[in-house]
Scaffold this active site. Sequence first.
Site, PDB file in Angstrom:
ATOM      1  N   CYS A  76       1.422  -2.028  -0.305  1.00  0.00           N
ATOM      2  CA  CYS A  76       0.764  -3.248   0.172  1.00  0.00           C
ATOM      3  C   CYS A  76       1.001  -4.351  -0.844  1.00  0.00           C
ATOM      4  CB  CYS A  76      -0.734  -2.957   0.313  1.00  0.00           C
ATOM      5  SG  CYS A  76      -1.724  -4.397   0.722  1.00  0.00           S
ATOM      6  N   CYS A 189       4.840  -8.712   3.492  1.00  0.00           N
ATOM      7  CA  CYS A 189       3.659  -7.913   3.831  1.00  0.00           C
ATOM      8  C   CYS A 189       4.195  -6.683   4.549  1.00  0.00           C
ATOM      9  CB  CYS A 189       2.722  -8.702   4.747  1.00  0.00           C
ATOM     10  SG  CYS A 189       1.443  -7.706   5.544  1.00  0.00           S
TER      11      CYS A 189
HETATM   12  N1  DGL Z   1       0.079  -4.720   4.441  1.00  0.00           N
HETATM   13  C1  DGL Z   1      -0.511  -5.509   3.439  1.00  0.00           C
HETATM   14  C2  DGL Z   1       0.482  -6.274   2.607  1.00  0.00           C
HETATM   15  O1  DGL Z   1       1.570  -5.797   2.381  1.00  0.00           O
HETATM   16  C3  DGL Z   1      -1.761  -6.290   3.655  1.00  0.00           C
HETATM   17  C4  DGL Z   1      -2.241  -6.582   4.971  1.00  0.00           C
HETATM   18  C5  DGL Z   1      -3.684  -7.024   4.979  1.00  0.00           C
HETATM   19  O2  DGL Z   1      -4.524  -6.136   5.006  1.00  0.00           O
HETATM   20  O3  DGL Z   1      -3.940  -8.235   4.961  1.00  0.00           O
HETATM   21  O4  DGL Z   1       0.203  -7.344   2.136  1.00  0.00           O
END
Ligand code: DGL
Length: 283
Positions: A76, A189
């Site tokens: 993430c 993301c």
């Molecule tokens: N998948 C996550 C990222 O790479 C975050 C998504 C979220 O929960 O806002 O930033």
Amino acid sequence: MIFDSGSPIGIFDSGIGGLSVLRHIHALLPAEHLRYIADAAYVPYGEKSEQEITARCMLIADYFFSQGVKALVVACNTATAAAIHNLRTAYPEHIIIGMEPGLKPAAACSNNHVVGVLATQRTLQSEKYQRLREQLSQETQTRFVAQACVGLVNLIEQTDMDADELQQLLRGYLQVIAEAGADTLVLGCTHYPFVRESIENVYASLRPGLAAATIIDTGIAVAQHLQRLLIQEQLQSQRTAEDPAQSGSIAAYTTGDVTHLHSMLNKLLQLDNCPVSALQLAS
Ligand code: DGL
């Protein structure tokens, strides 16, 4: 501290996004046991405070390391920007790998030195991102046009994702980047690779007659980095994936809805037999 090469690898995200990284890790390291946590009770991280995200990440790391994982992948970008420093300080002897938007490969790919960056609000506001952007803008003379995609993670999390709503949201977010003329787009993301095709199509429709943009997703690079560190620390699994009895396994946990994660594992990764359990992390 003694680690065991047979132990699993822990991977987590706020929701299903980290599965876009898990699939590359599984493809590259099929003999490894992978354990995935979707912190779905707290999705989206991108609209939470750094303190709140860091507290969630610490709870997840505590849980994984108490279970004996040999490496932790923060799949993430938002959690990495907010918490990787604290995680490494708390667990200095452990392998902890984070993610950051692929600005460097994007700058290397872009022909006109204009790069669009799609990420969460929290990632783009982070000191870590700002520093990276400034450094690379100077070093590579690249203009990075960033766009916080508020609401996109929530749409991707929905199983019955409404195509029209998605196209509309993407069109709004990609318009500014298209006007700036970016020939390369960074998926900053881990949720976004699951709508990569829509991003490509909407972006192409905003730039008729121009060549398709290059898309940068760092999921494979993270899997390769993990492999290098495991080899370096002699922690790569000794099992042989060719022998089905010895190949790696995948199990998932969620702080949210078990049925939802189960159906997403099936839909996105065709993992219909992956066990999914509910997980409560007390703060
Ligand atoms: N998948 C996550 C990222 O790479 C975050 C998504 C979220 O929960 O806002 O930033």
